[in-house]
Scaffold this active site. Structure first.
Site, mmCIF file in Angstrom:
data_model
loop_
_atom_site.group_PDB
_atom_site.id
_atom_site.type_symbol
_atom_site.label_atom_id
_atom_site.label_comp_id
_atom_site.label_asym_id
_atom_site.label_seq_id
_atom_site.Cartn_x
_atom_site.Cartn_y
_atom_site.Cartn_z
ATOM 1 N N ARG A 87 5.822 0.295 -0.352
ATOM 2 C CA ARG A 87 6.042 -0.003 1.053
ATOM 3 C C ARG A 87 5.877 -1.488 1.328
ATOM 4 O O ARG A 87 6.542 -2.037 2.195
ATOM 5 C CB ARG A 87 5.056 0.811 1.889
ATOM 6 C CG ARG A 87 5.154 0.616 3.364
ATOM 7 C CD ARG A 87 4.146 1.494 4.088
ATOM 8 N NE ARG A 87 4.470 2.902 3.981
ATOM 9 C CZ ARG A 87 3.573 3.874 3.799
ATOM 10 N NH1 ARG A 87 2.303 3.596 3.656
ATOM 11 N NH2 ARG A 87 3.951 5.119 3.751
ATOM 12 N N TYR A 88 4.972 -2.133 0.627
ATOM 13 C CA TYR A 88 4.722 -3.570 0.779
ATOM 14 C C TYR A 88 5.183 -4.257 -0.496
ATOM 15 O O TYR A 88 5.002 -3.710 -1.584
ATOM 16 C CB TYR A 88 3.227 -3.832 0.952
ATOM 17 C CG TYR A 88 2.576 -3.074 2.082
ATOM 18 C CD1 TYR A 88 2.747 -3.483 3.400
ATOM 19 C CD2 TYR A 88 1.795 -1.952 1.827
ATOM 20 C CE1 TYR A 88 2.129 -2.790 4.435
ATOM 21 C CE2 TYR A 88 1.185 -1.259 2.858
ATOM 22 C CZ TYR A 88 1.354 -1.675 4.157
ATOM 23 O OH TYR A 88 0.751 -0.993 5.172
ATOM 24 N N ARG A 91 2.438 -4.646 -3.531
ATOM 25 C CA ARG A 91 1.590 -3.580 -4.064
ATOM 26 C C ARG A 91 2.278 -2.227 -3.967
ATOM 27 O O ARG A 91 3.064 -1.991 -3.043
ATOM 28 C CB ARG A 91 0.233 -3.531 -3.356
ATOM 29 C CG ARG A 91 0.280 -3.397 -1.838
ATOM 30 C CD ARG A 91 -0.963 -4.063 -1.240
ATOM 31 N NE ARG A 91 -1.178 -3.781 0.165
ATOM 32 C CZ ARG A 91 -0.602 -4.471 1.163
ATOM 33 N NH1 ARG A 91 0.280 -5.414 0.911
ATOM 34 N NH2 ARG A 91 -0.897 -4.180 2.421
ATOM 35 N N CYS A 100 -7.606 17.183 -6.316
ATOM 36 C CA CYS A 100 -8.769 16.466 -5.782
ATOM 37 C C CYS A 100 -9.999 17.322 -6.070
ATOM 38 O O CYS A 100 -9.884 18.531 -6.252
ATOM 39 C CB CYS A 100 -8.642 16.317 -4.263
ATOM 40 S SG CYS A 100 -7.224 15.336 -3.772
ATOM 41 N N CYS A 104 -9.699 18.171 1.785
ATOM 42 C CA CYS A 104 -10.087 17.855 3.156
ATOM 43 C C CYS A 104 -9.029 18.460 4.069
ATOM 44 O O CYS A 104 -7.838 18.191 3.891
ATOM 45 C CB CYS A 104 -10.127 16.341 3.341
ATOM 46 S SG CYS A 104 -10.934 15.490 1.963
ATOM 47 N N CYS A 107 -6.307 16.242 5.479
ATOM 48 C CA CYS A 107 -5.669 15.344 4.499
ATOM 49 C C CYS A 107 -4.293 14.865 4.951
ATOM 50 O O CYS A 107 -3.459 15.645 5.392
ATOM 51 C CB CYS A 107 -5.520 16.079 3.169
ATOM 52 S SG CYS A 107 -4.655 15.088 1.933
ATOM 53 N N ARG A 109 -2.042 13.853 3.039
ATOM 54 C CA ARG A 109 -1.037 14.374 2.108
ATOM 55 C C ARG A 109 -1.227 15.882 1.971
ATOM 56 O O ARG A 109 -1.060 16.454 0.907
ATOM 57 C CB ARG A 109 -1.148 13.694 0.738
ATOM 58 C CG ARG A 109 -0.924 12.212 0.808
ATOM 59 C CD ARG A 109 -0.328 11.625 -0.463
ATOM 60 N NE ARG A 109 -0.103 10.215 -0.230
ATOM 61 C CZ ARG A 109 -0.950 9.241 -0.601
ATOM 62 N NH1 ARG A 109 -2.037 9.536 -1.293
ATOM 63 N NH2 ARG A 109 -0.694 7.982 -0.319
ATOM 64 N N ASP A 269 -3.986 10.620 10.993
ATOM 65 C CA ASP A 269 -2.524 10.694 10.984
ATOM 66 C C ASP A 269 -2.023 11.977 11.654
ATOM 67 O O ASP A 269 -2.784 12.933 11.815
ATOM 68 C CB ASP A 269 -2.015 10.641 9.534
ATOM 69 C CG ASP A 269 -2.318 9.299 8.877
ATOM 70 O OD1 ASP A 269 -2.087 8.264 9.532
ATOM 71 O OD2 ASP A 269 -2.794 9.296 7.723
ATOM 72 N N ASP A 306 -1.652 4.122 10.539
ATOM 73 C CA ASP A 306 -0.495 4.097 9.644
ATOM 74 C C ASP A 306 0.712 4.512 10.493
ATOM 75 O O ASP A 306 0.749 5.636 11.001
ATOM 76 C CB ASP A 306 -0.722 5.061 8.476
ATOM 77 C CG ASP A 306 -0.134 4.509 7.197
ATOM 78 O OD1 ASP A 306 1.035 4.075 7.231
ATOM 79 O OD2 ASP A 306 -0.840 4.515 6.166
ATOM 80 N N LYS A 313 0.476 0.142 7.565
ATOM 81 C CA LYS A 313 -0.753 0.153 8.365
ATOM 82 C C LYS A 313 -0.870 -1.104 9.213
ATOM 83 O O LYS A 313 -0.539 -2.184 8.753
ATOM 84 C CB LYS A 313 -1.966 0.208 7.438
ATOM 85 C CG LYS A 313 -2.062 1.481 6.614
ATOM 86 C CD LYS A 313 -3.275 1.439 5.717
ATOM 87 C CE LYS A 313 -3.255 2.557 4.696
ATOM 88 N NZ LYS A 313 -2.129 2.459 3.745
HETATM 89 C C1 LIG Z 1 -2.312 2.206 2.493
HETATM 90 C C2 LIG Z 1 -1.258 1.794 1.593
HETATM 91 C C3 LIG Z 1 -1.397 0.650 0.792
HETATM 92 C C4 LIG Z 1 -2.644 -0.180 0.791
HETATM 93 O O1 LIG Z 1 -2.744 -0.901 1.953
HETATM 94 P P1 LIG Z 1 -3.888 -2.022 2.093
HETATM 95 O O2 LIG Z 1 -3.729 -2.474 3.493
HETATM 96 O O3 LIG Z 1 -3.589 -3.063 1.057
HETATM 97 O O4 LIG Z 1 -5.190 -1.353 1.816
HETATM 98 C C5 LIG Z 1 -0.372 0.279 -0.015
HETATM 99 N N1 LIG Z 1 0.777 0.985 -0.059
HETATM 100 C C6 LIG Z 1 0.938 2.078 0.694
HETATM 101 C C7 LIG Z 1 2.220 2.797 0.593
HETATM 102 C C8 LIG Z 1 -0.069 2.525 1.548
HETATM 103 O O5 LIG Z 1 0.098 3.643 2.283
HETATM 104 S S1 SF4 Z 2 -7.933 13.237 1.952
HETATM 105 FE FE1 SF4 Z 2 -6.473 14.445 0.733
HETATM 106 S S2 SF4 Z 2 -6.056 13.179 -1.071
HETATM 107 FE FE2 SF4 Z 2 -7.972 12.435 -0.156
HETATM 108 S S3 SF4 Z 2 -9.615 13.596 -1.201
HETATM 109 FE FE3 SF4 Z 2 -9.135 14.687 0.675
HETATM 110 S S4 SF4 Z 2 -7.627 16.233 0.018
HETATM 111 FE FE4 SF4 Z 2 -7.684 14.659 -1.601
#
Ligand SMILES: *Cc1c(COP(=O)(O)O)cnc(C)c1O
Ligand code: SF4
Length: 347
Positions: A87-88, A91, A100, A104, A107, A109, A269, A306, A313
């Site tokens: 996305r960035y 990174r 996991c 949670c 979560c 995801r 989220d 996000d 974010k």
């Molecule tokens: C959260 C996230 C990151 C990390 O973001 P930082 O602001 O550097 O902590 C990088 N890529 C994706 C796709 C993310 O969702």
């Molecule tokens: S938030 Fe989702 S990915 Fe993170 S530890 Fe909990 S269940 Fe796993």
């Protein structure tokens, strides 16, 4: 006690009472609650217990609001190859697996994690690594999932070595809940496997309540910190779990004392069936203001949202600098101090 993975197991432990609507909630996401977190639950006040509420299914999960989504932060639209989210420019996320130590209920995801969720095959992992190798602008790789510390130390070590072998990857970040949820996994073998020879490795710890920082969790964090890894935290702001000043202060202080730098406080989220966990943004901002007036700078997280759709974010306040409504000079500003006092400041 073993990890509790079914409604029946939670029932046997007295953590839920049978209800058909609960079965429907449970079907929407895998269950896992480790013995060490289960032991921290106050059984006399289950409905409000901050540990139970995070991991025990709730009938309210069956209520899905129109604004909630399967892919709340748009991982899919930013995924050039399986297991990578880019996305960035500088990174990427690399998601080698979907399991996991605990699940949670809020979560982000939610629709992806769980046993049987697809871990990357050897070929897919090789393709993901090739993508990183081919993109020289990738400075940092964030291992997430799922929880990368659920990998066997030998496999994790191979993955770290492979990333460490890519010259432009300067930083590796690992996002995990293992030290909190299953501290026994943080063995010397795992710590050694995590150590890159060249890149800097940072560990992000997901922790939402001071009570999660039990003696075994603190010992696991100490092993990571003693190994030289800088530790960061990520906390999800959750209604009724940590959305009050005392709880957040206690959490941030406990993290700093465990050598974990509070990094992000995540606005929850728009995940399907999680409306009961969400807090208004104004409440998050008011809490952040209260933290600013009370807590060491070391203990201040950044409150982030996000943006749905894969837009990334952004910090969402609060703001301390505003326009001066009755400024004599047009560019004077008003700055608010941490205790609510307001002061004119030349722009
Ligand atoms: C959260 C996230 C990151 C990390 O973001 P930082 O602001 O550097 O902590 C990088 N890529 C994706 C796709 C993310 O969702
Ligand atoms: S938030 Fe989702 S990915 Fe993170 S530890 Fe909990 S269940 Fe796993």
């Amino acid at each position: 006690m073993q990890t509790l993975r079914t409604l029946k197991a939670l029932e046997r432990e007295g953590l839920v009472t049978a209800d058909p609507r609960l079965a429907e909630a449970a079907r929407s996401m895998a269950i896992a609650l480790t013995p060490e977190l289960a032991e921290l639950i106050d059984r006399k006040d289950l409905a409000r217990d901050p540990i139970a509420r995070q991991f025990v299914p709730d009938i309210r999960e069956t209520e899905v609001a129109p604004e909630e989504r399967d892919d709340p932060i748009g991982d899919e639209v930013r995924s050039p190859v399986k297991g990578i989210v880019h996305r960035y420019p500088d990174r990427v996320l690399l998601k080698p697996l979907h399991v996991c130590p605990v699940y949670c209920r809020f979560c982000f995801r939610r629709e992806k994690v769980g046993p049987g969720g697809d871990a990357l095959s050897a070929t897919e992992l090789a393709a993901a690594l090739a993508y990183i190798r081919d993109h020289a602008e990738i400075w940092e790789v964030i291992l997430t999932g799922g929880d990368p510390l659920m990998m066997a130390p030998r496999r994790l070590g191979q993955l770290i070595d492979a990333l460490d072998g890519i010259p432009h990857v300067t930083v590796i970040r690992v996002h995990t809940r293992v030290p909190i949820a299953d501290a026994g996994r943080v063995t010397d073998e795992l710590v050694t496997a995590l150590k890159p020879k060249r890149a800097g490795l940072w560990v992000g710890i997901h922790c939402n309540h001071a009570r999660e920082l039990s003696p075994p969790a603190r010992a696991a964090l100490a092993r990571l910190a003693d190994a030289g890894f800088p530790l960061l935290s990520q906390t999800v702001l959750l209604a009724g779990i940590n959305d009050d000043v005392e709880t957040l202060c206690a959490l941030m202080r406990a993290l700093v004392s465990a050598r974990v730098k509070p990094y992000y406080l995540h606005h929850p989220d728009l995940v399907r069936g999680t409306g009961h966990f969400r807090v208004p943004i104004a409440r998050g901002q008011a809490l952040m203001k209260a933290l600013r007036g009370r807590l060491s700078g070391l203990a201040q997280p950044t409150y982030v949202l996000d943006v749905p759709g894969g837009h990334g974010k952004v910090p969402v306040g609060p703001a301390y600098l505003g326009d001066d409504p009755d400024a004599l000079v047009s560019d004077a500003r008003i700055v608010e101090d941490a205790f609510g006092g307001r002061h004119r400041y030349p722009a």
